[in-house]
Design a protein around this motif. Structure first.
Motif, short mmCIF file in Angstrom:
data_model
loop_
_atom_site.label_atom_id
_atom_site.label_comp_id
_atom_site.label_asym_id
_atom_site.label_seq_id
_atom_site.Cartn_x
_atom_site.Cartn_y
_atom_site.Cartn_z
N TRP A 99 28.41 2.34 62.76
CA TRP A 99 28.32 1.54 61.53
C TRP A 99 27.56 2.35 60.48
CZ3 TRP A 99 31.36 -2.09 60.24
CH2 TRP A 99 31.05 -3.01 59.22
N PRO A 100 28.27 3.23 59.75
CA PRO A 100 27.61 4.11 58.78
C PRO A 100 26.99 3.34 57.62
CG PRO A 100 30.00 4.27 58.61
CD PRO A 100 29.72 3.44 59.82
N GLN A 101 26.13 4.02 56.90
CA GLN A 101 25.36 3.36 55.85
C GLN A 101 26.26 2.80 54.75
OE1 GLN A 101 22.48 5.83 53.83
NE2 GLN A 101 21.24 4.08 53.25
N HIS A 102 27.35 3.49 54.42
CA HIS A 102 28.20 2.99 53.33
C HIS A 102 28.86 1.66 53.69
CE1 HIS A 102 31.00 5.53 55.70
NE2 HIS A 102 31.89 4.60 55.42
N LEU A 103 29.18 1.46 54.97
CA LEU A 103 29.73 0.16 55.39
C LEU A 103 28.64 -0.90 55.41
CD1 LEU A 103 32.30 1.03 58.21
CD2 LEU A 103 32.70 -0.46 56.25
N GLN A 104 27.45 -0.50 55.81
CA GLN A 104 26.32 -1.43 55.80
C GLN A 104 26.04 -1.91 54.37
OE1 GLN A 104 22.66 -0.19 57.89
NE2 GLN A 104 21.52 -0.87 56.07
N LEU A 105 26.09 -0.98 53.41
CA LEU A 105 25.81 -1.33 52.02
C LEU A 105 26.92 -2.20 51.43
CD1 LEU A 105 24.41 2.08 50.72
CD2 LEU A 105 23.12 -0.01 51.18
N MET A 106 28.18 -1.89 51.76
CA MET A 106 29.28 -2.66 51.19
C MET A 106 29.33 -4.07 51.77
SD MET A 106 33.38 -1.93 51.10
CE MET A 106 33.50 -1.41 49.39
N THR A 107 29.16 -4.20 53.08
CA THR A 107 29.29 -5.50 53.72
C THR A 107 28.00 -6.32 53.67
OG1 THR A 107 28.63 -4.65 55.90
CG2 THR A 107 30.98 -4.55 55.32
N ASP A 108 26.89 -5.63 53.48
CA ASP A 108 25.56 -6.26 53.49
C ASP A 108 25.23 -6.80 54.88
OD1 ASP A 108 23.16 -6.85 52.20
OD2 ASP A 108 23.76 -8.90 51.74
N TYR A 109 25.75 -6.13 55.91
CA TYR A 109 25.44 -6.50 57.29
C TYR A 109 24.92 -5.30 58.06
CZ TYR A 109 27.93 -10.98 56.88
OH TYR A 109 28.32 -12.25 56.52
N PHE A 110 23.85 -5.50 58.81
CA PHE A 110 23.38 -4.50 59.75
C PHE A 110 24.20 -4.64 61.03
CE2 PHE A 110 19.60 -5.22 57.09
CZ PHE A 110 19.28 -3.91 56.73
N ILE A 111 24.32 -3.56 61.78
CA ILE A 111 25.09 -3.59 63.01
C ILE A 111 24.52 -4.61 63.99
CG2 ILE A 111 23.77 -1.70 64.04
CD1 ILE A 111 27.53 -2.53 64.55
N GLU A 112 23.20 -4.81 63.97
CA GLU A 112 22.58 -5.79 64.87
C GLU A 112 23.09 -7.20 64.60
OE1 GLU A 112 20.17 -2.18 64.67
OE2 GLU A 112 20.95 -3.53 63.13
N GLU A 113 23.41 -7.50 63.34
CA GLU A 113 23.92 -8.82 63.00
C GLU A 113 25.36 -9.00 63.49
OE1 GLU A 113 22.44 -10.18 58.83
OE2 GLU A 113 22.65 -7.99 58.71
N LEU A 114 26.08 -7.90 63.61
CA LEU A 114 27.49 -7.97 64.00
C LEU A 114 27.71 -7.98 65.51
CD1 LEU A 114 29.00 -5.34 61.52
CD2 LEU A 114 28.71 -7.80 61.16
N LEU A 115 26.75 -7.44 66.25
CA LEU A 115 26.95 -7.21 67.68
C LEU A 115 27.37 -8.44 68.48
CD1 LEU A 115 24.22 -4.56 68.62
CD2 LEU A 115 26.71 -4.28 68.48
N PRO A 116 26.76 -9.63 68.27
CA PRO A 116 27.22 -10.79 69.06
C PRO A 116 28.71 -11.06 68.89
CG PRO A 116 25.13 -11.28 67.99
CD PRO A 116 25.59 -9.98 67.43
N CYS A 117 29.20 -11.01 67.65
CA CYS A 117 30.62 -11.25 67.38
C CYS A 117 31.46 -10.09 67.90
CB CYS A 117 30.83 -11.43 65.88
SG CYS A 117 32.51 -11.88 65.41
N VAL A 118 31.01 -8.86 67.70
CA VAL A 118 31.74 -7.68 68.17
C VAL A 118 31.89 -7.70 69.68
CG1 VAL A 118 31.59 -5.17 68.44
CG2 VAL A 118 31.13 -6.21 66.21
N ASN A 119 30.83 -8.07 70.38
CA ASN A 119 30.88 -8.10 71.85
C ASN A 119 31.92 -9.10 72.37
OD1 ASN A 119 28.98 -6.09 72.30
ND2 ASN A 119 27.25 -7.51 72.24
N ILE A 120 32.04 -10.24 71.68
CA ILE A 120 33.06 -11.22 72.07
C ILE A 120 34.45 -10.62 71.89
CG2 ILE A 120 34.07 -13.48 71.58
CD1 ILE A 120 31.30 -14.39 70.65
N MET A 121 34.66 -9.94 70.75
CA MET A 121 35.96 -9.31 70.49
C MET A 121 36.29 -8.27 71.54
SD MET A 121 35.90 -8.80 66.35
CE MET A 121 36.02 -10.21 65.24
N LEU A 122 35.31 -7.46 71.90
CA LEU A 122 35.55 -6.39 72.87
C LEU A 122 35.81 -6.95 74.27
CD1 LEU A 122 32.92 -3.73 71.72
CD2 LEU A 122 35.39 -3.76 71.29
N ARG A 123 35.21 -8.10 74.58
CA ARG A 123 35.49 -8.74 75.88
C ARG A 123 36.94 -9.21 75.93
NH1 ARG A 123 30.22 -11.09 75.56
NH2 ARG A 123 31.10 -13.09 74.87
N PHE A 124 37.41 -9.80 74.84
CA PHE A 124 38.81 -10.23 74.79
C PHE A 124 39.75 -9.03 74.83
CE2 PHE A 124 37.33 -14.30 72.59
CZ PHE A 124 37.49 -15.05 73.74
#
Length: 308
Positions: free
Chosen positions: A222-247
């Motif tokens: 999760w590079p800085q330019h994506l963090q700045l554009m989305t206004d999300y840190f990777i830590e905020e995304l991980l719960p949702c990302v982990n569900i996606m990766l399980r599926f």
């Protein structure tokens, strides 16, 4: 309407408006006693969207209307497909060009074979259900969905300085193509299970990008330019990302253990409909990853050894 707002000069203002609107979305409780039937309706909507070449914005808005309507009101079981039909019809009228219309006869032909559905629904029934849905939402359809955020994030989803398995990228356009296909897959996953209603649309959209970058082994994840554009840190995304990766892992296991079904089951007038397995699109083996493309003759390498 297919307006590519993310390419406009005022895209940042539009993005901020969408982010503000999503903060006022009603809470989703998932308390519908008909929740068990949701999967059938969402799968059916996916089939109709694919058959008539409708946009993802129409599909996501239709599922949103369906979810929140069912969350508050119980519908007669014989009219659940009528509700799904009405939600999609409304979404198409709102999101698509005026020449993209759904004919009632075509929709009735795609209904599953069932004694109570064999005759289909009448124009009056569909109109009344559309009005009921519109009244429920106070005729306000300006609703942020995942499909509206993803194109904006995709603009900067791959950078020239990204690495694949620690190696530099040589063909950015090919990587972008791979990432877009994976992102579309994760968008489909986000519709399949109501658990994703626990997250805002923009967070789900950002998670689709992050999950795709993880699948392609792009670093940094999760590079800085994506963090700045989305206004999300990777830590905020991980719960949702982990569900996606399980599926995703589940779909991969299914594709390896059994022959892949067709993308969608054939639908003929009153043909016996069988709901596909978990995902309407089992994890596609034809998603060409950078690693696969390296081994295929005639395909450009996407990265090379350092110092090359």
């Amino acid at each position: 309407m297919d307006i590519e707002w993310w390419k406009d000069k005022i895209s940042e203002d539009i993005y901020e408006t969408l982010r503000t609107k999503e903060q006022h979305l009603p809470p989703y409780h998932g308390h519908s006693p008909q929740q068990w039937f949701r999967r059938h309706l969402v799968d059916w909507l996916a089939i109709v969207v694919d058959t008539f070449y409708l946009g993802t914005t129409s599909q996501h808005l239709a599922v949103h209307l369906l979810d929140f309507f069912m969350d508050k009101l119980e519908v007669d079981q014989n009219h659940l497909y009528l509700l799904a039909m009405a939600c999609l019809s409304i979404s198409v009228k709102y999101e698509e060009h005026c020449d993209k219309t759904l004919k009632l006869n075509s929709l009735n032909h795609m209904l599953p074979s069932h004694s109570l559905l064999s005759v289909g629904y009448s124009a009056t029934e569909l109109t009344n259900m559309e009005i009921t849905v519109l009244n429920f939402f106070d005729w306000s359809l300006s609703i942020p969905t995942v499909a509206q955020f993803v194109p904006y994030f995709l603009v900067v989803s791959v950078d020239n300085h990204d690495l694949i398995d620690g190696q530099p990228i040589l063909c950015k356009s090919a990587v972008v193509t791979c990432l877009e296909k994976h992102t579309k897959y994760f968008m489909e996953i986000s519709l399949q299970d109501h658990v994703f209603r626990n997250y805002t649309p923009s967070l789900i959209a950002a998670s689709c990008i992050a999950a795709s970058r993880i699948s392609l082994r792009l670093t940094p994840t999760w590079p800085q330019h994506l963090q700045l554009m989305t206004d999300y840190f990777i830590e905020e995304l991980l719960p949702c990302v982990n569900i996606m990766l399980r599926f995703q892992k589940k779909d991969l296991q299914l594709s390896q253990c059994s022959p892949l079904p067709a993308q969608y089951p054939p639908v003929t007038p009153h043909h016996q409909y069988q709901s596909p397995m978990y995902n309407t699109q089992c994890y596609p083996p034809n998603f060409v990853t950078p690693q696969h493309m390296m081994a295929q003759g005639g395909k450009p390498q996407l990265f090379g050894c350092r110092g090359s």
